[in-house]
Design a protein around this motif. Structure first.
Motif, PDB file in Angstrom:
ATOM      1  N   TRP A   1       0.520  -1.312  -0.103  1.00  8.47           N
ATOM      2  CA  TRP A   1       0.196   0.128   0.215  1.00  8.47           C
ATOM      3  C   TRP A   1       1.054   1.034   0.018  1.00  8.47           C
ATOM      4  O   TRP A   1       1.564   0.971   0.854  1.00  8.47           O
ATOM      5  CB  TRP A   1      -0.813   0.041   1.373  1.00  8.47           C
ATOM      6  N   LYS A   2       0.175   2.341  -0.917  1.00  9.97           N
ATOM      7  CA  LYS A   2       1.333   3.433  -0.801  1.00  9.97           C
ATOM      8  C   LYS A   2       0.317   4.490  -0.799  1.00  9.97           C
ATOM      9  O   LYS A   2      -1.143   4.927  -1.542  1.00  9.97           O
ATOM     10  CB  LYS A   2       2.026   3.517  -2.920  1.00  9.97           C
ATOM     11  N   PRO A   3      -0.194   5.122   0.540  1.00  9.75           N
ATOM     12  CA  PRO A   3      -1.382   5.927   0.611  1.00  9.75           C
ATOM     13  C   PRO A   3      -0.863   7.175  -0.669  1.00  9.75           C
ATOM     14  O   PRO A   3       0.076   7.619  -1.126  1.00  9.75           O
ATOM     15  CB  PRO A   3      -1.073   6.502   2.246  1.00  9.75           C
ATOM     16  N   SER A   4      -2.096   7.553  -1.252  1.00 11.46           N
ATOM     17  CA  SER A   4      -2.283   8.317  -2.782  1.00 11.46           C
ATOM     18  C   SER A   4      -2.208   9.816  -2.120  1.00 11.46           C
ATOM     19  O   SER A   4      -2.573  10.797  -3.248  1.00 11.46           O
ATOM     20  CB  SER A   4      -3.844   8.451  -2.988  1.00 11.46           C
ATOM     21  N   LYS A   5      -2.279  10.150  -0.629  1.00 11.39           N
ATOM     22  CA  LYS A   5      -1.787  11.308  -0.610  1.00 11.39           C
ATOM     23  C   LYS A   5      -0.974  11.493   1.167  1.00 11.39           C
ATOM     24  O   LYS A   5      -1.699  10.611   1.910  1.00 11.39           O
ATOM     25  CB  LYS A   5      -2.357  12.268  -0.642  1.00 11.39           C
ATOM     26  N   ARG A   6      -0.400  12.642   1.797  1.00 10.94           N
ATOM     27  CA  ARG A   6       0.125  13.004   2.798  1.00 10.94           C
ATOM     28  C   ARG A   6      -1.341  13.732   3.891  1.00 10.94           C
ATOM     29  O   ARG A   6      -2.173  14.858   3.061  1.00 10.94           O
ATOM     30  CB  ARG A   6       1.310  14.196   2.636  1.00 10.94           C
ATOM     31  N   TYR A   7      -1.961  12.523   4.849  1.00  7.57           N
ATOM     32  CA  TYR A   7      -3.302  12.745   4.910  1.00  7.57           C
ATOM     33  C   TYR A   7      -2.320  14.143   6.272  1.00  7.57           C
ATOM     34  O   TYR A   7      -2.276  13.720   7.607  1.00  7.57           O
ATOM     35  CB  TYR A   7      -3.954  12.346   5.399  1.00  7.57           C
ATOM     36  N   LYS A   8      -3.724  15.038   6.628  1.00  6.66           N
ATOM     37  CA  LYS A   8      -3.339  15.588   8.044  1.00  6.66           C
ATOM     38  C   LYS A   8      -3.449  14.857   8.708  1.00  6.66           C
ATOM     39  O   LYS A   8      -3.694  14.329  10.313  1.00  6.66           O
ATOM     40  CB  LYS A   8      -4.586  16.926   8.409  1.00  6.66           C
ATOM     41  N   SER A   9      -4.947  13.961   8.912  1.00  2.00           N
ATOM     42  CA  SER A   9      -5.290  12.991   9.930  1.00  2.00           C
ATOM     43  C   SER A   9      -5.268  11.187   9.494  1.00  2.00           C
ATOM     44  O   SER A   9      -5.024  11.454   8.878  1.00  2.00           O
ATOM     45  CB  SER A   9      -6.199  13.247  10.059  1.00  2.00           C
TER      46      SER A   9
ATOM     47  N   GLU B   1      -8.852   5.731   5.811  1.00  2.00           N
ATOM     48  CA  GLU B   1      -9.870   5.314   4.316  1.00  2.00           C
ATOM     49  C   GLU B   1      -8.895   4.447   3.770  1.00  2.00           C
ATOM     50  O   GLU B   1      -9.407   4.331   2.607  1.00  2.00           O
ATOM     51  CB  GLU B   1     -10.580   6.711   4.412  1.00  2.00           C
ATOM     52  N   ASP B   2      -8.066   5.787   3.335  1.00  2.00           N
ATOM     53  CA  ASP B   2      -7.041   4.831   2.174  1.00  2.00           C
ATOM     54  C   ASP B   2      -6.701   3.469   2.348  1.00  2.00           C
ATOM     55  O   ASP B   2      -7.277   2.442   1.331  1.00  2.00           O
ATOM     56  CB  ASP B   2      -6.185   5.676   2.138  1.00  2.00           C
ATOM     57  N   LEU B   3      -6.731   3.139   3.166  1.00  2.00           N
ATOM     58  CA  LEU B   3      -5.996   2.037   3.599  1.00  2.00           C
ATOM     59  C   LEU B   3      -7.614   1.373   3.281  1.00  2.00           C
ATOM     60  O   LEU B   3      -7.035  -0.176   2.702  1.00  2.00           O
ATOM     61  CB  LEU B   3      -5.452   1.974   4.552  1.00  2.00           C
TER      62      LEU B   3
END
Length: 141
Positions: free
Chosen positions: A15-23, A29-31
């Motif tokens: 898994w590679k998160p689609s962006k850097r999330y603030k929370s 949700e991405d995972l």
């Protein structure tokens, strides 16, 4: 459904998160979407795998088939955060039959990661001497 812990672990490592999330919730949700898609689509998938986001204080963030708990932690940088996570994981190991996977996102301190790994060692054996699966994935993005 038993015996899918390693498949879930591999999917988390891929898994590679689609962006850097603030929370932490954004990463969760991405995972969740990644696991839902990749455990259920393609020629070598598990089929109708249940992947759920959990809600509640005594449950992991994501659960696969009620047997594998996935706990996300964002910015593991202090001893207090490590201690809290250890308490959570200790409870979770009783809940999930196949085991727990800890996913670290955001800013993870290398020293706190090593502290966590060291402290987790005694938790991998249940009271009856049966090994429990417990792995840590530090995601870099």
């Amino acid at each position: 459904m038993y015996g899918y812990y390693d498949k879930v672990y591999r999917e988390i490592r891929n898994w590679k998160p689609s962006k850097r999330y603030k929370s932490e919730k954004g990463y969760q949700e991405d995972l969740f979407k990644h696991l839902k898609k990749n455990l259920n689509n393609g020629p070598f998938t598990l089929g109708n795998t249940s992947v759920r986001m959990e809600a509640g204080r005594n449950l992991c963030d994501i659960v696969v088939e009620k047997n594998i708990g996935i706990e996300l932690k964002k910015d593991l940088t202090t001893k207090a955060k490590v201690d809290r996570l250890l308490g959570q994981v200790n409870r979770y190991l009783e809940e999930y039959q196949e085991g727990v996977i800890i996913v670290l996102v955001g800013n993870t301190s290398e020293s706190k990661l090593e502290d966590l790994k060291y402290a987790l060692r005694p938790l991998t054996t249940s009271g009856y001497g049966f090994p429990k699966s417990l792995k840590v994935v530090a995601v870099r993005n």
